[in-house]
Design a protein around this motif. Sequence first.
Motif, PDB file in Angstrom:
ATOM      1  N   THR A   1       0.831  -1.214   0.000  1.00  0.00           N
ATOM      2  CA  THR A   1       0.000   0.000   0.000  1.00  0.00           C
ATOM      3  C   THR A   1       0.865   1.263   0.000  1.00  0.00           C
ATOM      4  O   THR A   1       0.568   2.250   0.666  1.00  0.00           O
ATOM      5  N   ILE A   2       1.948   1.227  -0.765  1.00  0.00           N
ATOM      6  CA  ILE A   2       2.805   2.405  -0.890  1.00  0.00           C
ATOM      7  C   ILE A   2       2.189   3.328  -1.955  1.00  0.00           C
ATOM      8  O   ILE A   2       1.995   2.925  -3.107  1.00  0.00           O
ATOM      9  N   LEU A   3       1.877   4.548  -1.549  1.00  0.00           N
ATOM     10  CA  LEU A   3       1.123   5.453  -2.416  1.00  0.00           C
ATOM     11  C   LEU A   3       1.936   6.635  -2.934  1.00  0.00           C
ATOM     12  O   LEU A   3       1.482   7.347  -3.823  1.00  0.00           O
ATOM     13  N   ASN A   4       3.122   6.871  -2.363  1.00  0.00           N
ATOM     14  CA  ASN A   4       3.896   8.045  -2.806  1.00  0.00           C
ATOM     15  C   ASN A   4       5.387   7.838  -2.500  1.00  0.00           C
ATOM     16  O   ASN A   4       5.777   6.851  -1.859  1.00  0.00           O
ATOM     17  N   ALA A   5       6.173   8.787  -2.940  1.00  0.00           N
ATOM     18  CA  ALA A   5       7.634   8.668  -2.805  1.00  0.00           C
ATOM     19  C   ALA A   5       8.072   8.707  -1.339  1.00  0.00           C
ATOM     20  O   ALA A   5       9.016   8.016  -0.951  1.00  0.00           O
ATOM     21  N   ARG A   6       7.394   9.498  -0.543  1.00  0.00           N
ATOM     22  CA  ARG A   6       7.774   9.587   0.878  1.00  0.00           C
ATOM     23  C   ARG A   6       7.610   8.219   1.550  1.00  0.00           C
ATOM     24  O   ARG A   6       8.500   7.747   2.261  1.00  0.00           O
ATOM     25  N   GLN A   7       6.475   7.577   1.298  1.00  0.00           N
ATOM     26  CA  GLN A   7       6.257   6.253   1.893  1.00  0.00           C
ATOM     27  C   GLN A   7       7.269   5.234   1.352  1.00  0.00           C
ATOM     28  O   GLN A   7       7.717   4.351   2.080  1.00  0.00           O
ATOM     29  N   TYR A   8       7.616   5.361   0.074  1.00  0.00           N
ATOM     30  CA  TYR A   8       8.599   4.446  -0.526  1.00  0.00           C
ATOM     31  C   TYR A   8       9.912   4.551   0.248  1.00  0.00           C
ATOM     32  O   TYR A   8      10.519   3.550   0.655  1.00  0.00           O
ATOM     33  N   ASP A   9      10.308   5.784   0.466  1.00  0.00           N
ATOM     34  CA  ASP A   9      11.567   6.049   1.146  1.00  0.00           C
ATOM     35  C   ASP A   9      11.519   5.558   2.606  1.00  0.00           C
ATOM     36  O   ASP A   9      12.450   4.900   3.090  1.00  0.00           O
TER      37      ASP A   9
ATOM     38  N   LYS B   1      13.803   2.618   4.165  1.00  0.00           N
ATOM     39  CA  LYS B   1      14.684   2.882   5.310  1.00  0.00           C
ATOM     40  C   LYS B   1      14.367   1.974   6.491  1.00  0.00           C
ATOM     41  O   LYS B   1      15.244   1.660   7.299  1.00  0.00           O
ATOM     42  N   ALA B   2      13.114   1.557   6.598  1.00  0.00           N
ATOM     43  CA  ALA B   2      12.718   0.669   7.702  1.00  0.00           C
ATOM     44  C   ALA B   2      13.219  -0.759   7.493  1.00  0.00           C
ATOM     45  O   ALA B   2      13.143  -1.584   8.406  1.00  0.00           O
ATOM     46  N   GLY B   3      13.706  -1.056   6.284  1.00  0.00           N
ATOM     47  CA  GLY B   3      14.262  -2.385   6.042  1.00  0.00           C
ATOM     48  C   GLY B   3      13.466  -3.241   5.072  1.00  0.00           C
ATOM     49  O   GLY B   3      13.721  -4.439   4.938  1.00  0.00           O
ATOM     50  N   SER B   4      12.518  -2.628   4.351  1.00  0.00           N
ATOM     51  CA  SER B   4      11.725  -3.396   3.378  1.00  0.00           C
ATOM     52  C   SER B   4      12.623  -3.905   2.260  1.00  0.00           C
ATOM     53  O   SER B   4      13.471  -3.180   1.756  1.00  0.00           O
ATOM     54  N   ARG B   5      12.389  -5.143   1.861  1.00  0.00           N
ATOM     55  CA  ARG B   5      13.193  -5.720   0.758  1.00  0.00           C
ATOM     56  C   ARG B   5      12.438  -5.687  -0.556  1.00  0.00           C
ATOM     57  O   ARG B   5      12.986  -5.993  -1.608  1.00  0.00           O
ATOM     58  N   PHE B   6      11.152  -5.354  -0.501  1.00  0.00           N
ATOM     59  CA  PHE B   6      10.384  -5.102  -1.723  1.00  0.00           C
ATOM     60  C   PHE B   6       9.234  -4.174  -1.364  1.00  0.00           C
ATOM     61  O   PHE B   6       8.861  -4.053  -0.195  1.00  0.00           O
ATOM     62  N   ILE B   7       8.740  -3.500  -2.407  1.00  0.00           N
ATOM     63  CA  ILE B   7       7.693  -2.498  -2.222  1.00  0.00           C
ATOM     64  C   ILE B   7       6.543  -2.847  -3.155  1.00  0.00           C
ATOM     65  O   ILE B   7       6.768  -3.141  -4.332  1.00  0.00           O
TER      66      ILE B   7
ATOM     67  N   ILE C   1       5.784   7.195  -8.079  1.00  0.00           N
ATOM     68  CA  ILE C   1       6.213   5.893  -7.545  1.00  0.00           C
ATOM     69  C   ILE C   1       7.344   5.308  -8.406  1.00  0.00           C
ATOM     70  O   ILE C   1       8.328   4.781  -7.900  1.00  0.00           O
ATOM     71  N   ARG C   2       7.189   5.433  -9.719  1.00  0.00           N
ATOM     72  CA  ARG C   2       8.233   4.887 -10.605  1.00  0.00           C
ATOM     73  C   ARG C   2       9.554   5.623 -10.410  1.00  0.00           C
ATOM     74  O   ARG C   2      10.625   5.017 -10.425  1.00  0.00           O
ATOM     75  N   GLU C   3       9.475   6.925 -10.202  1.00  0.00           N
ATOM     76  CA  GLU C   3      10.716   7.677  -9.977  1.00  0.00           C
ATOM     77  C   GLU C   3      11.348   7.286  -8.645  1.00  0.00           C
ATOM     78  O   GLU C   3      12.571   7.171  -8.531  1.00  0.00           O
TER      79      GLU C   3
ATOM     80  N   ALA D   1      11.126   4.390  -7.316  1.00  0.00           N
ATOM     81  CA  ALA D   1      11.714   3.064  -7.535  1.00  0.00           C
ATOM     82  C   ALA D   1      13.043   3.184  -8.275  1.00  0.00           C
ATOM     83  O   ALA D   1      14.005   2.473  -7.965  1.00  0.00           O
ATOM     84  N   SER D   2      13.121   4.085  -9.243  1.00  0.00           N
ATOM     85  CA  SER D   2      14.351   4.154 -10.039  1.00  0.00           C
ATOM     86  C   SER D   2      15.506   4.730  -9.230  1.00  0.00           C
ATOM     87  O   SER D   2      16.664   4.488  -9.537  1.00  0.00           O
ATOM     88  N   GLY D   3      15.180   5.439  -8.145  1.00  0.00           N
ATOM     89  CA  GLY D   3      16.250   5.959  -7.303  1.00  0.00           C
ATOM     90  C   GLY D   3      16.538   5.090  -6.092  1.00  0.00           C
ATOM     91  O   GLY D   3      17.237   5.518  -5.176  1.00  0.00           O
ATOM     92  N   SER D   4      15.978   3.877  -6.075  1.00  0.00           N
ATOM     93  CA  SER D   4      16.103   3.027  -4.884  1.00  0.00           C
ATOM     94  C   SER D   4      16.657   1.656  -5.254  1.00  0.00           C
ATOM     95  O   SER D   4      16.465   1.177  -6.375  1.00  0.00           O
ATOM     96  N   ASP D   5      17.302   1.032  -4.295  1.00  0.00           N
ATOM     97  CA  ASP D   5      17.760  -0.349  -4.488  1.00  0.00           C
ATOM     98  C   ASP D   5      16.680  -1.346  -4.115  1.00  0.00           C
ATOM     99  O   ASP D   5      16.874  -2.555  -4.251  1.00  0.00           O
ATOM    100  N   VAL D   6      15.572  -0.856  -3.593  1.00  0.00           N
ATOM    101  CA  VAL D   6      14.496  -1.770  -3.173  1.00  0.00           C
ATOM    102  C   VAL D   6      13.512  -1.901  -4.339  1.00  0.00           C
ATOM    103  O   VAL D   6      12.987  -0.900  -4.820  1.00  0.00           O
ATOM    104  N   PRO D   7      13.288  -3.139  -4.823  1.00  0.00           N
ATOM    105  CA  PRO D   7      12.496  -3.308  -6.042  1.00  0.00           C
ATOM    106  C   PRO D   7      11.004  -3.050  -5.822  1.00  0.00           C
ATOM    107  O   PRO D   7      10.480  -3.259  -4.736  1.00  0.00           O
TER     108      PRO D   7
END
Length: 212
Positions: A73-81, A85-91, A100-102, A104-110
Amino acid sequence: MAQRTDLLLPILKGQPVIPVLLIDKASDAVPLARALAAGGLPAIEITLRTPAALEAIRAVADEVPEAIVGAGTILNARQYDEAAKAGSRFIVSPGTTREIREAASGSDVPLLPAAITPSEIMTMREEGYTYLKFFPAEQAGGAAFLKALSSPLAGTFFCPTGGIGLGNAKTYLALPNVVCVGGSWVAPKELVEAGEWAKITALASEASKLSA
Ligand code: 3PG
């Protein structure tokens, strides 16, 4: 940047069912993750729909090495981040947006983003996404709808969620374009509230043996 399938695929292919979790009390997260992993479902999606979700993700990431914790239920870039940072291995996201796509492209978490219509799916293919969530699966047309997409949109694979349970999971898993399913049925609210971890392990065990 294309979808990080190198990181995402081992998770999606590792088990037929990804538990979708709504955690009200962060202290339930660790025993719940342990119970699901013990039943053969190490990968779990903790949805950011409760105030406890980020703390729950952090606790599982820190204390349950056998689990693979993701955020849903990730709805925006802030939640993605925050989820990363909390340790999620996928989003997981219930839809898809440029933001959301941007993220993702700036993150190592798929990212596993969602799409339903042929146009949405084609747009995601153009963005390099071949693994998508299909949500809400039953309400959006169910297995028959997904099956109808499998030939024209071959090469795109789905994790359907929404309205899936033991009774219909196999119908989805039998489709050539389904990689796994997601669902909350393996962690019913009443069992979590009662701390009935052994019963949750039994539900997970049953789900982990599902196949087409
Ligand atoms: C969700 O995001 O709520 C999931 O799709 C789970 O749906 P379910 O509760 O119908 O399994």
